[in-house]
Design a protein around this motif. Structure first.
Motif, PDB file in Angstrom:
ATOM      1  N   ALA A 106      60.589  58.300  32.059  1.00 15.10           N
ATOM      2  CA  ALA A 106      60.463  57.589  33.334  1.00 15.10           C
ATOM      3  C   ALA A 106      59.833  56.210  33.216  1.00 15.10           C
ATOM      4  O   ALA A 106      59.935  55.401  34.140  1.00 15.10           O
ATOM      5  CB  ALA A 106      59.651  58.431  34.316  1.00 15.10           C
ATOM      6  N   ALA A 107      59.187  55.920  32.097  1.00  9.00           N
ATOM      7  CA  ALA A 107      58.451  54.658  32.009  1.00  9.00           C
ATOM      8  C   ALA A 107      58.370  54.174  30.565  1.00  9.00           C
ATOM      9  O   ALA A 107      58.354  54.982  29.635  1.00  9.00           O
ATOM     10  CB  ALA A 107      57.039  54.832  32.581  1.00  9.00           C
ATOM     11  N   PRO A 108      58.309  52.856  30.367  1.00  8.90           N
ATOM     12  CA  PRO A 108      58.207  52.309  29.013  1.00  8.90           C
ATOM     13  C   PRO A 108      56.807  52.468  28.449  1.00  8.90           C
ATOM     14  O   PRO A 108      55.860  52.786  29.170  1.00  8.90           O
ATOM     15  CB  PRO A 108      58.540  50.827  29.217  1.00  8.90           C
ATOM     16  CG  PRO A 108      58.096  50.538  30.614  1.00  8.90           C
ATOM     17  CD  PRO A 108      58.375  51.796  31.393  1.00  8.90           C
ATOM     18  N   ALA A 109      56.681  52.242  27.149  1.00  8.31           N
ATOM     19  CA  ALA A 109      55.371  52.292  26.493  1.00  8.31           C
ATOM     20  C   ALA A 109      54.487  51.164  27.003  1.00  8.31           C
ATOM     21  O   ALA A 109      54.971  50.095  27.384  1.00  8.31           O
ATOM     22  CB  ALA A 109      55.544  52.180  24.978  1.00  8.31           C
ATOM     23  N   GLN A 110      53.186  51.426  27.006  1.00 10.69           N
ATOM     24  CA  GLN A 110      52.213  50.399  27.358  1.00 10.69           C
ATOM     25  C   GLN A 110      51.082  50.434  26.337  1.00 10.69           C
ATOM     26  O   GLN A 110      50.620  51.506  25.962  1.00 10.69           O
ATOM     27  CB  GLN A 110      51.653  50.628  28.768  1.00 10.69           C
ATOM     28  CG  GLN A 110      52.692  50.410  29.860  1.00 10.69           C
ATOM     29  CD  GLN A 110      52.100  50.500  31.255  1.00 10.69           C
ATOM     30  OE1 GLN A 110      51.051  51.090  31.441  1.00 10.69           O
ATOM     31  NE2 GLN A 110      52.774  49.909  32.216  1.00 10.69           N
ATOM     32  N   VAL A 111      50.653  49.259  25.896  1.00  6.52           N
ATOM     33  CA  VAL A 111      49.600  49.182  24.889  1.00  6.52           C
ATOM     34  C   VAL A 111      48.394  48.456  25.453  1.00  6.52           C
ATOM     35  O   VAL A 111      48.464  47.800  26.488  1.00  6.52           O
ATOM     36  CB  VAL A 111      50.107  48.455  23.616  1.00  6.52           C
ATOM     37  CG1 VAL A 111      51.343  49.127  23.063  1.00  6.52           C
ATOM     38  CG2 VAL A 111      50.375  46.975  23.901  1.00  6.52           C
ATOM     39  N   GLY A 112      47.266  48.602  24.748  1.00 11.85           N
ATOM     40  CA  GLY A 112      46.041  47.950  25.187  1.00 11.85           C
ATOM     41  C   GLY A 112      46.150  46.437  25.095  1.00 11.85           C
ATOM     42  O   GLY A 112      46.587  45.902  24.088  1.00 11.85           O
ATOM     43  N   THR A 113      45.779  45.751  26.162  1.00 10.76           N
ATOM     44  CA  THR A 113      45.759  44.293  26.192  1.00 10.76           C
ATOM     45  C   THR A 113      44.379  43.831  26.637  1.00 10.76           C
ATOM     46  O   THR A 113      43.606  44.605  27.210  1.00 10.76           O
ATOM     47  CB  THR A 113      46.808  43.733  27.166  1.00 10.76           C
ATOM     48  OG1 THR A 113      46.472  44.151  28.494  1.00 10.76           O
ATOM     49  CG2 THR A 113      48.212  44.223  26.813  1.00 10.76           C
ATOM     50  N   ARG A 114      44.068  42.568  26.402  1.00 11.75           N
ATOM     51  CA  ARG A 114      42.771  42.051  26.824  1.00 11.75           C
ATOM     52  C   ARG A 114      42.587  42.177  28.330  1.00 11.75           C
ATOM     53  O   ARG A 114      41.509  42.508  28.808  1.00 11.75           O
ATOM     54  CB  ARG A 114      42.622  40.591  26.389  1.00 11.75           C
ATOM     55  CG  ARG A 114      42.332  40.420  24.903  1.00 11.75           C
ATOM     56  CD  ARG A 114      41.994  38.961  24.581  1.00 11.75           C
ATOM     57  NE  ARG A 114      41.548  38.827  23.208  1.00 11.75           N
ATOM     58  CZ  ARG A 114      42.342  38.548  22.192  1.00 11.75           C
ATOM     59  NH1 ARG A 114      43.635  38.410  22.396  1.00 11.75           N
ATOM     60  NH2 ARG A 114      41.866  38.434  20.970  1.00 11.75           N
ATOM     61  N   SER A 115      43.649  41.904  29.091  1.00 15.88           N
ATOM     62  CA  SER A 115      43.511  41.970  30.544  1.00 15.88           C
ATOM     63  C   SER A 115      43.218  43.392  31.004  1.00 15.88           C
ATOM     64  O   SER A 115      42.414  43.607  31.911  1.00 15.88           O
ATOM     65  CB  SER A 115      44.780  41.444  31.226  1.00 15.88           C
ATOM     66  OG  SER A 115      45.910  42.223  30.854  1.00 15.88           O
ATOM     67  N   ARG A 116      43.837  44.380  30.370  1.00 16.69           N
ATOM     68  CA  ARG A 116      43.578  45.773  30.734  1.00 16.69           C
ATOM     69  C   ARG A 116      42.190  46.208  30.258  1.00 16.69           C
ATOM     70  O   ARG A 116      41.423  46.819  30.997  1.00 16.69           O
ATOM     71  CB  ARG A 116      44.625  46.688  30.116  1.00 16.69           C
ATOM     72  CG  ARG A 116      46.003  46.586  30.742  1.00 16.69           C
ATOM     73  CD  ARG A 116      46.906  47.704  30.241  1.00 16.69           C
ATOM     74  NE  ARG A 116      48.206  47.609  30.878  1.00 16.69           N
ATOM     75  CZ  ARG A 116      49.312  47.216  30.269  1.00 16.69           C
ATOM     76  NH1 ARG A 116      49.274  46.883  29.005  1.00 16.69           N
ATOM     77  NH2 ARG A 116      50.458  47.151  30.913  1.00 16.69           N
TER      78      ARG A 116
END
Length: 214
Positions: A106-116
């Motif tokens: 249902a959703a793409p991968a998401q990785v850690g970012t500075r904004s998160r």
């Protein structure tokens, strides 16, 4: 726009494992001691085997996940070693940067970012607090300011690898023994800890912490 899917999933993932650690008699919260940036921590340089990445994803801002994380690791061992190092150093923002939420149907991968990871939302603060709860159980005695973390090579299945705590060494002590030494009422054989790493866009991230007692 609704809450960030990556942040919420990591909060649930880490908080659940941290709760198990608390039940085992290991409690506490770390305080962020360093901002994002600086020298890359010690980690194993061993290369993970397996096919090239097949799991691709986009981060929540639409840019390539491969370009959005400040701590891209080339092997599962490096990802786990970096994450454990940052946890022990009390730097949950940097630990967050090497974590990810794998893709689903249902959703793409998401990785850690500075904004998160540096965000000031309640979800981001909960995530950093949950990551920080691992610090007391992961820190050897006596603690050092610059822990040497090494991770032995582990098998890779597809784009995933599970690293047992016994394969992670901190200043010469295996992680499972360190956790036991910091726990109350636990004996050898009662603890089973594995850190899962997943390859996303040709980089490796920590995607699960399996913390079982019994």
């Amino acid at each position: 726009m609704g809450p960030d899917r990556y942040t919420n999933s990591i909060v649930r993932l880490v908080a659940g494992a941290a709760l198990v650690a608390t039940v085992a008699g290991v409690t506490g919260c770390s305080k962020e001691t360093d901002s994002v940036g600086g020298k890359k921590p010690n980690a194993s340089n061993s290369k993970a085997a397996g096919a090239k990445a097949t799991q691709k994803g986009k981060d929540g801002n639409g840019s390539a996940a491969a370009q959005s994380s400040a701590l891209r690791q080339s092997t599962a061992e490096e990802a786990v070693g970096t994450w454990v190092t940052e946890v022990i150093k009390g730097r949950p923002k940097r630990a967050c940067l090497v974590m990810a939420q794998p893709a689903t149907d249902a959703a793409p991968a998401q990785v850690g970012t500075r904004s998160r990871c540096n965000g000031n939302t309640s979800e981001a603060r909960q995530m950093r607090e949950a990551i920080g709860k691992f610090r007391p159980s992961f820190t050897p005695k006596p603690p050092t300011g610059n822990p040497k973390v090494e991770v032995a090579k582990v098998p890779v299945t597809g784009d995933k690898a599970a690293v047992p705590a016994g394969k992670v060494t901190i200043d010469g002590q295996t992680l499972d023994k360190v956790i036991l030494s910091n726990s109350t009422g636990l004996e050898s054989g009662q603890l089973d800890v594995k850190i899962e790493s997943t390859r996303i866009d040709d980089a490796w991230y920590v995607t699960n912490v399996d913390f079982n007692i019994g």
